[in-house]
Scaffold this active site. Sequence first.
Site, PDB file in Angstrom:
ATOM      1  N   GLU A 179      37.852  54.291  32.348  1.00  0.00           N
ATOM      2  CA  GLU A 179      37.626  53.981  33.774  1.00  0.00           C
ATOM      3  C   GLU A 179      37.722  52.475  34.020  1.00  0.00           C
ATOM      4  OE1 GLU A 179      33.989  55.971  35.023  1.00  0.00           O
ATOM      5  OE2 GLU A 179      35.103  57.815  35.331  1.00  0.00           O
ATOM      6  N   GLU A 371      38.365  63.813  32.073  1.00  0.00           N
ATOM      7  CA  GLU A 371      36.975  64.075  32.465  1.00  0.00           C
ATOM      8  C   GLU A 371      36.962  64.882  33.743  1.00  0.00           C
ATOM      9  OE1 GLU A 371      34.186  60.819  32.811  1.00  0.00           O
ATOM     10  OE2 GLU A 371      35.089  59.796  31.098  1.00  0.00           O
TER      11      GLU A 371
HETATM   12  P1  P53 Z   1      27.301  60.580  34.775  1.00  0.00           P
HETATM   13  C1  P53 Z   1      29.943  57.152  37.810  1.00  0.00           C
HETATM   14  C2  P53 Z   1      29.015  56.296  37.276  1.00  0.00           C
HETATM   15  C3  P53 Z   1      29.108  55.947  35.942  1.00  0.00           C
HETATM   16  C4  P53 Z   1      30.141  56.436  35.175  1.00  0.00           C
HETATM   17  O1  P53 Z   1      28.863  60.413  34.931  1.00  0.00           O
HETATM   18  C5  P53 Z   1      31.071  57.282  35.711  1.00  0.00           C
HETATM   19  C6  P53 Z   1      30.957  57.672  37.037  1.00  0.00           C
HETATM   20  C7  P53 Z   1      31.847  58.685  37.666  1.00  0.00           C
HETATM   21  O2  P53 Z   1      33.095  58.361  37.871  1.00  0.00           O
HETATM   22  O3  P53 Z   1      32.114  57.691  34.993  1.00  0.00           O
HETATM   23  C8  P53 Z   1      32.254  58.689  34.027  1.00  0.00           C
HETATM   24  O4  P53 Z   1      27.040  60.546  33.313  1.00  0.00           O
HETATM   25  C9  P53 Z   1      32.171  58.120  32.649  1.00  0.00           C
HETATM   26  C10 P53 Z   1      31.270  58.875  31.724  1.00  0.00           C
HETATM   27  C11 P53 Z   1      30.140  59.505  32.496  1.00  0.00           C
HETATM   28  C12 P53 Z   1      30.745  60.492  33.477  1.00  0.00           C
HETATM   29  O5  P53 Z   1      31.554  59.800  34.382  1.00  0.00           O
HETATM   30  O6  P53 Z   1      26.726  59.430  35.496  1.00  0.00           O
HETATM   31  O7  P53 Z   1      33.427  57.904  32.057  1.00  0.00           O
HETATM   32  O8  P53 Z   1      30.847  58.005  30.719  1.00  0.00           O
HETATM   33  O9  P53 Z   1      29.188  60.085  31.710  1.00  0.00           O
HETATM   34  C13 P53 Z   1      29.735  61.274  34.280  1.00  0.00           C
HETATM   35  O10 P53 Z   1      26.967  61.888  35.380  1.00  0.00           O
END
Ligand code: P53
Length: 474
Positions: A179, A371
């Site tokens: 990301e 993801e």
């Molecule tokens: P969680 C939001 C905030 C932080 C990370 O998120 C994020 C996002 C959503 O785009 O990105 C990804 O765990 C990331 C993962 C993460 C997943 O989203 O906050 O690549 O590391 O765990 C899900 O529910």
Amino acid sequence: MSFPNNFLWGGATAANQLEGGWNEGGRGLANVDIIPHGKNRVPMTAGLINTLDFDEGENYPGLESIDFYHRYKEDIALFAQMGFKTFRMSIGWSRIFPKGDELEPNEEGLLFYENVFKECKKYNIEPLVTITHFDIPVYLIKEYGGWKNRQLIEFYERLCRVLFTRYKGLVKYWLTFNEINIILHLPFMGAGLFVDKETEMKGKYQAIHHELVASALATKIAHEIDPSIMVGCMLAAGNTYAYSCDPKDVFKALQKDREGYFFVDVQARGEYPKYALLQMEREDTMPIMEQGDKELLKENPVDFISFSYYSSRLTSADPLKNGTTEGNAFETLKNPYLTASDWGWQIDPLGLRITLNSIYDRYQKPLFIVENGLGAYDTVEADGSIQDDYRIEYLREHIKAMKDAIEIDGVDLLGYTTWGCIDLVSAGSGEMSKRYGFIYVDKDDYGNGTLERSKKKSFYWYKKVISSNGEDLN
Ligand code: P53
């Protein structure tokens, strides 16, 4: 048949949310270790709290995570039972270079990942490896200021050279930065940056330039070492809709999407887009670029584009409307046509098809959804079972949308890995209770639990999806 025969079904994870063993095997301290669970998490990830030490009253869920470090054999065996073709994971940078600027890597760290990859190969699971997933040695922040320092490129290059050489023949798919656009929203988590009001945007764009150059260098080195390696970029995606058909709203949505596409424009097309150059000039955020950077970017575009997709986003040109946003690092208005998860993330399967089409139309490169999934509370029933029909429903609808994108729209898609295929620590909230997995892990938000693994209802469902190559979604 809609899904190609070699379609890569699987699941996705990241080192710090999974591994634990934070001070074992010669590993150094990383930014992700010192990000607590609780009220200080978001300000910390956003770079608003300037600290690089542990604080006594805090709970640091990344230190133990779900202990994959010691349990990887058991976990990979469970992935294999589901029929995974691929497993997405990431490298803990500070396992390989504990401080980050050493000349020689830490053999124990290298051996750990070699063992993991070999375990995957045992079951014909293709590793899909993110080089850095919100992960940077603390020493590189302390001594060098994180990614805004150009020397980081050299340290990252060394890391890549070591990884591609050591794991030649074991790993074919690599992603450079998880990301990459998160740096705009959560700069400490994304790039080890603290926010300082005056230089905020300038420092960010300098760091971004360094990451983009480092990403191109990684592609170059990978192809030199083994031309069959496929290197991808990784975007937190999800199209932005206009709040209304007012052209001002539509234009605002286009600008919002460009905040993310900007990165892929450079990584996939090999040059800074005009709109970004003009904006950086206008806002005085133009990074210092060195001689040779332009050519390096141009000559080393990525082989494929990967992205995360959880939700679409909604925006308005009216700043008053945009004042009320919903809980995510990526701000969005509430879309009246959508329902949302318990964390306010709006659920939009058709949005996945829209996103796939937009990205494919823009770049015409193979795509990879690395993801997607639903963070939800699970309940363990008296008999030990977990009836996660809501998760099955979410995934089913998204797989259908992805199938339409392939079958009807002709999008070239390499694979699909659901986020957190085994329950792990949430990046955004630090919770364990925000679960995404097919495999339940017995641990709560405060670190209590046996860490024992068990299969949810969705485990058996996904196994069937994979064995039927996406035909049986019931
Ligand atoms: P969680 C939001 C905030 C932080 C990370 O998120 C994020 C996002 C959503 O785009 O990105 C990804 O765990 C990331 C993962 C993460 C997943 O989203 O906050 O690549 O590391 O765990 C899900 O529910």
